[in-house]
Design an enzyme around this catalytic site. Structure first.
Site, short mmCIF file in Angstrom:
data_model
loop_
_atom_site.label_atom_id
_atom_site.label_comp_id
_atom_site.label_asym_id
_atom_site.label_seq_id
_atom_site.Cartn_x
_atom_site.Cartn_y
_atom_site.Cartn_z
N HIS A 5 0.63 -9.28 -3.45
CA HIS A 5 -0.32 -8.19 -3.24
C HIS A 5 0.47 -6.89 -3.06
CE1 HIS A 5 -4.20 -6.58 -1.82
NE2 HIS A 5 -3.46 -5.87 -1.00
N ASP B 12 -0.82 -18.55 -5.88
CA ASP B 12 -0.21 -17.25 -6.19
C ASP B 12 -1.30 -16.31 -6.70
OD1 ASP B 12 1.53 -15.20 -6.83
OD2 ASP B 12 2.23 -16.13 -8.69
N ASP C 71 0.83 -1.20 0.00
CA ASP C 71 0.00 0.00 0.00
C ASP C 71 0.87 1.25 0.00
OD1 ASP C 71 1.07 -0.36 2.48
OD2 ASP C 71 -0.77 -0.02 3.60
#
Length: 705
Positions: A390, A428, A85
């Site tokens: 991610h 994944d 993030d």
């Protein structure tokens, strides 16, 4: 006899294979790439082009007075983004720098053997420079930059961020002992690491470390009570008792001033820090295991610390209590288990025992792909390595879509992903933040474990044995908040944006990334299957050693929440909620859950494989729309750390909106409505609107036959 001979041959082959893999493993290359991950997570005006796909970002990040640095950028523009993030969370950033500093101090010769001294110190300095900048006055520290909810509702590279990025300050009136002590620890460790190569910088680090220690020790308070925006991401589950000890230990190591050690010894005893370590992980929230280890070396004449550390380590060894996957990973909880195992491996390397070194070797071997599935958990390295962690920058969507492009555009080489399920299963999948999030603290312990294996026969730097006064020279100004022996670790770091795809964790739009980085006993976790693009980054789920509060009634129903959590269920939520609300309570109950839906937050009540849908066919709960009603919510079932089925609550209510000021029973079938069977981990109820909705109340959550 032939079968027996074949079995023996297989065992011998397995042992030889392990030896060959260990002998052929290039730990220097692994270490270099694990450090390079930090360059991929840098914020601010970049000093080099080592990562061509990363550019300048967050240049306006500044303290409230809009101070500028030498380049004319905001004084807080640098540092590291937390995970995948764009938020700078002060606690995990400082923790990561402490851990990197610690491993440098312990394994400096191994690092030099790899030719990585300069890269290692540069990695530390980029973080400690930010900690120094964040220390804007003696009793003032910037504990966070960026609103976690807003940040997680958008999916794109940090160079393209346009949202407001508030700075959250800690002061004498809004204290944060955990962050002050962790920043002091990081800077104290840095002062040791830089003492010979850059004594001027080392002195600067130490000066700030001393002042921050005084700030945290004198003005006590749980940091996430002051920075409430952090609660859904990095809530302080363990309180600050361990941080008081941790900070004092590091100040003693940097100064040799016995007053600090006296404080550490006294606070260790009064805070029950040895007990906090048992059956737990060493992580950004709980530093108790590290306190046991360091004090056992600093005060070898007191057996308590050695006993406490050995108790902690034995728990992590095979047969000691922690769960082991069939392939051999020490698996303490489902949110990011690789990070915990890697950090435990680093601490194990410092035990000075054969069993500790063996544990380190086997855990690292597993993580780099020496496991039955030949599955690496380090991006870009080892067999079948992940390519879709991610991570917004590496994915590089230009359409605010976690699913577009299909694969990450850039390889986040060297990053340790969350890791497998308890049976070694792994996919994944970028939208599965529990298994695929990466973070600065994930790599921090991993780096140390790798550094130890460059030359396993090397010994860590010995510490001076001081004289300790058992009575502290200064009495704590306040009794630290109580800490559980089991501490959740983290909560989401991100929230999905809007276009759901599947298992978002936080703000739909896409598919969430990870709401907590871990699932706390109390906040974090995962996100819906529909809208979110990402969920929080670090919610940690506590070590599962809770005693059930209620026994299920003879197979007819299983209580999950009834005026409180039941049957080992834990609060892994992310978002604004309370489990002890008394303002809107159903008849016959003493409490309800209040939940203010916004930013794709969710109430997530979970317990690994605690609901057997072959026994309990339905999920039921009562809901009250409060003053307004008509909230847009979804209920999602979680299995193997993934969302596997989701329904709008309105649809389950026959198309009728949630009614205001009235309790309505909602019932859904696991098989018919969610298309799920077998054992599941719990449910979450999530906001799917994004904008703030009125508070809703939930009660009597049960699984029924």
């Amino acid at each position: 006899m032939k079968i027996l001979k074949n079995c023996i041959l297989l065992i011998i082959f397995g042992l030889l294979s392990t030896q060959l893999i260990n002998a052929d493993t290039d730990y220097c290359s692994l270490l270099e790439n694990a450090l390079m991950f930090y360059k991929m997570n840098r914020a601010g005006r970049l000093p080099d082009n080592d990562i061509p796909w990363r550019g300048n970002s967050a240049l306006n990040d500044a303290s409230p007075n809009s101070a500028k640095d030498a380049n004319g950028d905001g004084n807080l523009s640098g540092g590291y983004f937390d995970a995948g993030d764009g938020v700078k969370f002060g606690l995990p950033m400082a923790y990561s720098m402490t851990m990197l500093g610690w491993s440098f101090i312990e394994y400096e010769s191994n690092i030099a053997q790899c030719g990585l001294t300069s890269l290692y110190l540069d990695t530390i300095k980029y973080g400690t420079d930010w900690l120094i900048a964040a220390h804007t006055a003696d009793n003032e520290f910037a504990g966070q930059v960026g609103d976690g909810n807003v940040d997680h509702s958008w999916w794109g590279p940090p160079e393209d961020m346009t949202m407001a990025r508030p700075t959250y300050m800690l002061t004498t009136e809004a204290p944060g002992t955990e962050i002050a002590m962790e920043a002091a620890s990081a800077l104290a460790a840095a002062s040791i690491a830089f003492k010979s190569s850059n004594p001027t910088y080392a002195a600067t680090c130490l000066a700030h470390a001393k002042t921050l220690h005084n700030f945290g020790y004198t003005y006590r308070g749980v940091y996430s009570d002051s920075i409430t925006n952090a609660q859904a991401f990095y809530n302080s589950w363990s309180g600050y008792k361990d941080d008081l000890v941790w900070g004092s230990i590091w100040l003693y190591k940097a100064t040799q001033d016995s007053d600090y050690l006296t404080k550490a010894v006294a606070d260790y005893a009064s805070g029950g820090v040895g007990g906090m370590a048992q059956g737990n992980s060493h992580d950004w929230d709980n530093k108790a295991p590290g306190c046991c280890l360091l004090l056992s070396k600093l005060v070898p004449t007191t057996s308590t610390y050695k006993t406490d550390f050995e108790g902690w380590l034995n728990y992590w060894l095979p047969g000691g209590g922690v769960t082991y996957t069939p392939g051999g990973l020490a698996w303490i909880r489902q949110w990011g288990p690789a990070r915990y195992a890697a950090t435990a491996a680093f601490l194990g390397s410092l035990a000075g025992t054969e069993k500790g070194t063996d544990f380190t070797q086997k855990q690292v071997d597993y993580l780099i792909g020496n496991n039955p599935n030949q599955q690496s958990f380090v991006v870009g390295m080892g067999p079948n390595y992940p390519i879709n962690p991610h991570h917004r920058a590496a994915h590089h969507s230009t359409t605010n879509d976690i699913n577009n492009p299909v694969n990450n555009l850039y390889l986040l080489k060297g990053a340790l992903v969350g890791g497998p399920g308890s049976n070694d299963e792994y996919t994944d999948d970028r939208t599965d933040y529990i298994s695929n999030e990466v973070a600065t603290d994930y790599n921090a312990g991993f780096v140390g474990a790798l550094a130890s294996l460059v030359n396993p026969s090397s010994t860590s730097v010995p510490t001076t044995t001081p004289t300790v006064t058992e009575t502290p020279t200064e009495t704590p100004t306040e009794t630290p908040t109580e800490t559980p022996t089991e501490t959740p670790t983290e909560t989401p770091t991100e929230t999905p944006t809007e276009t759901p795809t599947e298992t978002p964790t936080e703000t739909p739009t896409e598919t969430p990334t990870e709401t907590p980085t871990e699932t706390p006993t109390e906040t974090p976790t995962e996100t819906p299957t529909e809208t979110p693009t990402e969920t929080p980054t670090e919610t940690v789920t506590p070590t599962p050693t809770v005693t059930p509060t209620e026994t299920p009634s003879s197979g007819e129903s299983l209580s999950i929440y009834k005026s409180g959590l039941k049957n080992d269920f834990q609060d892994w939520s992310w978002g604004e909620h309370s489990l002890t609300d008394t303002t809107n309570v159903e008849s016959g109950e003493t409490n309800s859950i209040s939940f203010t839906p916004k930013a794709y937050g969710a109430v997530f009540l979970g317990c690994f494989e605690c609901i057997d849908t072959d026994t309990y066919n339905n999920i039921e709960f009562d809901i009250n729309g409060g003053s307004s009603g008509a909230q847009l919510l979804r209920i999602t079932v979680v299995k193997n750390s993934k969302s596997v089925g989701s329904k709008l609550i309105t649809d389950l209510n026959g198309g009728t909106p949630i009614e205001a000021n009235s309790w309505t029973k909602i019932k859904a079938s696991f098989i018919d409505d969610f298309k799920v069977s077998g054992k599941v981990d719990g449910i979450w109820i999530q906001d799917i609107k994004g904008d703030t909705q009125s508070t809703v109340y939930i009660s009597n959550i049960i699984a029924t036959a």
